[in-house]
Design a protein around this motif. Sequence first.
Motif, PDB file in Angstrom:
ATOM      1  N   HIS A 104       1.226  -1.203  -0.508  1.00 40.27           N
ATOM      2  CA  HIS A 104      -0.407   0.082   0.309  1.00 40.27           C
ATOM      3  C   HIS A 104       0.299   1.111   0.219  1.00 40.27           C
ATOM      4  N   HIS A 113       0.913   4.293  -3.006  1.00 32.78           N
ATOM      5  CA  HIS A 113       1.046   6.156  -1.860  1.00 32.78           C
ATOM      6  C   HIS A 113       2.021   6.695  -2.668  1.00 32.78           C
ATOM      7  N   SER A 145       0.209  10.176   5.622  1.00 34.13           N
ATOM      8  CA  SER A 145      -1.310   9.977   5.738  1.00 34.13           C
ATOM      9  C   SER A 145      -1.293   9.551   6.815  1.00 34.13           C
ATOM     10  N   ASP A 170      -6.628   6.759   0.009  1.00 32.21           N
ATOM     11  CA  ASP A 170      -6.738   5.282  -0.554  1.00 32.21           C
ATOM     12  C   ASP A 170      -7.072   5.538  -1.291  1.00 32.21           C
TER      13      ASP A 170
HETATM   14 ZN    ZN Z   1      -3.218   4.691   2.375  1.00 31.33          ZN
END
Ligand code: ZN
Length: 363
Positions: free
Chosen positions: A114, A118, A148, A320
């Motif tokens: 993940h 980003h 984040s 996200d």
């Molecule tokens: Zn995230």
Amino acid sequence: MSNLPLVLAIDTSCDDTAAAVVHGVQIRSNIIASQTELHKPYGGVFPTVAKQAHSEHIHPAVQLALKRAGVTADQLTAIAVTKGPGLAPALEVGITYASAFALTHRKPLIAVNHIEGHILSVLAEPWRKHSVPHSVALPLPVLGVVISGGHTLFVLVHEIGSYQIIGSTLDDAAGECLDKIGRMLNLGYPAGPVIEQFAKLGNPLSYPFPLPMTTDKRANLSFSGLKTHARKLITGLQAKQQPLPQQVVYDLCASTQRGVFRHIQYKLSPVLKQYSPSEVWLGGGVAANSTLRATLRKTISEVLPESSLRVPYSKKLCADNAAMIGVVASLRIQMQKASYTQNPDREPRMKLESNLASATLDT
Ligand code: ZN
Ligand code: KG4
């Protein structure tokens, strides 16, 4: 259709059920089923509620992503899914669905980090109906800055798949800090976007925040002291006047934002000096904040004028989303560096892949 990869991507790492179709690095669809309203009463993400909502939303989100993109499952090159980091029960829903989808349609499956999503979100391009998607030329090495609700880190990107963490938060993430201070001010969840709006009406110099970690020469960050400072400040003000006048709330938002961003700015400067990245890539939910972007642009122009800030082409790509996961998978396929898997395990604490030792700053 060109022979660039056509990827269906899924991300269920936290509280948004996300599905997207990416062609090369162009985004053909980017569906996000938000759970914000469900988690509001808890003031944060409640894992079992997230799991249940992901299970309900995942199938319609994937179908809508394919429909909006105008592609069928048969046309896909691969399926990509977030393996971690994230909430275990939430990750599990996306991984189980993606594995079954890949098996049913006989497509290869790629597990994606993940955070890498980003970092590479700045490489996404809008879909242009009449142009052939093209591959991206990368000005590497660059500095990835991910800010984040779950992560705050500086990462040197040597090439796609080769990352060197230069510094990261030792406690809360920047977005988490904004959310927690926003909660003290009853701004709802997530508070980051509200703080940005209220800050525009306030004076950032009204309530000066301390600058953390000034004696620590490394590039690590810490936001818990800022949170404690805010708690004492707000409790003190509330003891004198309850509820706080609206202008005081605006001033507190502006001052909080300044305190959080000044810390990031202070830690970014020596990193720029030492590593001279040709570009700085900003990703993560807080990257949607215009004041943060302006602050970082100013720092870069002062410290390393030959470099520049790159942000995702749409604010939807900061928070996200699955499009960024598709971009990672597509680039890996194009570079023949994709590793395929059949039924990946979720990895809630997944580290960013790196073949390099973690770095320290020159002092
Ligand atoms: Zn995230
Ligand atoms: O990337 P993201 O959607 O989820 C994580 O991976 O954490 O980031 C969510 C975070 C939340 O803390 C939210 O308050 C913050 O991003 N955020 C903002 C803004 N939009 C979202 N913070 C400041 N200004 C914004 N405009």
